[in-house]
Design a protein around this motif. Structure first.
Motif, PDB file in Angstrom:
ATOM      1  N   PRO A  19     -35.802 -19.183 -33.969  1.00 23.12           N
ATOM      2  CA  PRO A  19     -36.469 -20.325 -33.329  1.00 23.12           C
ATOM      3  C   PRO A  19     -37.344 -19.911 -32.140  1.00 23.12           C
ATOM      4  O   PRO A  19     -37.232 -20.442 -31.034  1.00 23.12           O
ATOM      5  CB  PRO A  19     -35.288 -21.192 -32.883  1.00 23.12           C
ATOM      6  N   TYR A  20     -38.241 -18.955 -32.389  1.00 22.03           N
ATOM      7  CA  TYR A  20     -39.088 -18.391 -31.340  1.00 22.03           C
ATOM      8  C   TYR A  20     -40.393 -19.174 -31.175  1.00 22.03           C
ATOM      9  O   TYR A  20     -40.936 -19.734 -32.131  1.00 22.03           O
ATOM     10  CB  TYR A  20     -39.454 -16.949 -31.687  1.00 22.03           C
ATOM     11  N   SER A  25     -44.383 -22.672 -31.810  1.00 22.40           N
ATOM     12  CA  SER A  25     -45.111 -23.341 -30.732  1.00 22.40           C
ATOM     13  C   SER A  25     -46.605 -23.081 -30.814  1.00 22.40           C
ATOM     14  O   SER A  25     -47.037 -21.987 -31.195  1.00 22.40           O
ATOM     15  CB  SER A  25     -44.602 -22.855 -29.367  1.00 22.40           C
ATOM     16  N   GLU A  26     -47.387 -24.091 -30.430  1.00 22.59           N
ATOM     17  CA  GLU A  26     -48.837 -23.924 -30.317  1.00 22.59           C
ATOM     18  C   GLU A  26     -49.107 -22.767 -29.362  1.00 22.59           C
ATOM     19  O   GLU A  26     -48.564 -22.717 -28.261  1.00 22.59           O
ATOM     20  CB  GLU A  26     -49.456 -25.213 -29.779  1.00 22.59           C
ATOM     21  N   GLY A  27     -49.933 -21.809 -29.807  1.00 21.22           N
ATOM     22  CA  GLY A  27     -50.185 -20.612 -29.014  1.00 21.22           C
ATOM     23  C   GLY A  27     -49.346 -19.431 -29.446  1.00 21.22           C
ATOM     24  O   GLY A  27     -49.609 -18.296 -29.024  1.00 21.22           O
ATOM     25  N   ARG A  33     -50.495 -19.457 -38.875  1.00 21.87           N
ATOM     26  CA  ARG A  33     -50.145 -19.264 -40.286  1.00 21.87           C
ATOM     27  C   ARG A  33     -49.090 -20.266 -40.738  1.00 21.87           C
ATOM     28  O   ARG A  33     -49.024 -20.629 -41.907  1.00 21.87           O
ATOM     29  CB  ARG A  33     -49.654 -17.833 -40.512  1.00 21.87           C
ATOM     30  N   ALA A  34     -48.253 -20.712 -39.824  1.00 19.69           N
ATOM     31  CA  ALA A  34     -47.153 -21.614 -40.174  1.00 19.69           C
ATOM     32  C   ALA A  34     -47.523 -23.088 -40.044  1.00 19.69           C
ATOM     33  O   ALA A  34     -46.851 -23.942 -40.633  1.00 19.69           O
ATOM     34  CB  ALA A  34     -45.943 -21.322 -39.276  1.00 19.69           C
ATOM     35  N   LYS A  35     -48.580 -23.380 -39.303  1.00 18.01           N
ATOM     36  CA  LYS A  35     -48.849 -24.751 -38.864  1.00 18.01           C
ATOM     37  C   LYS A  35     -48.959 -25.745 -40.017  1.00 18.01           C
ATOM     38  O   LYS A  35     -48.365 -26.829 -39.965  1.00 18.01           O
ATOM     39  CB  LYS A  35     -50.120 -24.772 -38.027  1.00 18.01           C
ATOM     40  N   TRP A 102     -37.152 -18.891 -26.793  1.00 10.25           N
ATOM     41  CA  TRP A 102     -36.816 -19.975 -27.714  1.00 10.25           C
ATOM     42  C   TRP A 102     -37.809 -21.119 -27.550  1.00 10.25           C
ATOM     43  O   TRP A 102     -38.286 -21.385 -26.450  1.00 10.25           O
ATOM     44  CB  TRP A 102     -35.404 -20.519 -27.441  1.00 10.25           C
ATOM     45  N   HIS A 103     -38.091 -21.802 -28.653  1.00  8.22           N
ATOM     46  CA  HIS A 103     -38.848 -23.039 -28.564  1.00  8.22           C
ATOM     47  C   HIS A 103     -38.123 -23.953 -27.568  1.00  8.22           C
ATOM     48  O   HIS A 103     -36.884 -24.037 -27.565  1.00  8.22           O
ATOM     49  CB  HIS A 103     -38.932 -23.714 -29.934  1.00  8.22           C
TER      50      HIS A 103
END
Length: 210
Positions: A19-20, A25-27, A33-35, A102-103
């Motif tokens: 959960p990094y 997270s944006e940025g 690639r995941a968005k 972590w997010h």
């Protein structure tokens, strides 16, 4: 899937895989690639719901993190995987960086365990995950996080091999393409997972558990 057994708090754990910020997270280095898939499945909202549900039900929560990268980590390795080669180039999850934090909505609480970091895809290989699950009498594991066809799939497969009841929460897991999601949830996971549920389906299951 048909094996949706009751999830009792004394034997069930939620595993948050990687959960990094770099993933979620944006940025983050991997967020572009995941968005598309993450937003398409409502990943973050469903991860938040799963974490809140696990905590309210009294399930154990384990963070299952990828190795945090330092520039010299792989200099002497003989057999880097293609993914590890990309990690070297990108310095993904770089130790001490914002991307390796972590997010903000998925920070572990004080009584939640952070497992030793995995170097490749399996949260079990060369870590203390199996040991810690057994020390806490866990028999059923719920997996959420990143990435569907790598760390989530490999950790889930390994867990099934070790004898755990494995549940994948398909809309609390994402990847870099819809093809990867199809490969995971339509082709691979039905061969090893005991249950594949949406977040809403899981919440309904635990609400009905005596």
């Amino acid at each position: 899937m048909t094996s949706v057994a009751p999830y009792s708090p004394d034997e069930t754990a939620l595993l948050l895989v990687d959960p990094y910020n770099d993933f979620l997270s944006e940025g983050g280095k991997l967020w572009p690639r995941a968005k598309e898939v993450a937003e398409g499945v409502g990943l973050l909202d469903h991860m938040r719901t799963m974490l809140a549900t696990a905590r309210s039900q009294g399930f154990r929560v384990f963070i299952v993190p990828h190795h945090q990268t330092s520039p010299s980590d792989y200099n002497t390795w003989d057999h880097l995987s293609p993914t590890q080669q990309r990690i070297v180039t990108q310095q993904t999850f770089a130790k001490g960086s914002w991307g390796a934090e972590w997010h903000p909505d998925l920070h572990p609480r004080e009584d939640e365990l952070v497992i030793r970091q995995h170097w490749a895809s399996s949260g079990f290989a060369n870590t203390d995950l199996d040991f810690m699950l057994k020390q806490h009498h866990i028999r059923k594991i719920l997996l959420i996080g990143m990435r569907a066809n790598t760390c989530v799939d490999t950790t889930a497969r390994f867990g099934q091999e070790l004898g755990y009841h494995v549940t994948l929460i398909r809309d609390a897991i994402a990847s870099f393409s819809w093809e990867e999601m199809t490969a995971t949830f339509e082709l691979n996971a039905p061969l090893y997972a005991h249950a594949i549920l949406t977040t809403d389906e899981f919440v309904d299951v635990v609400a009905e558990t005596p």
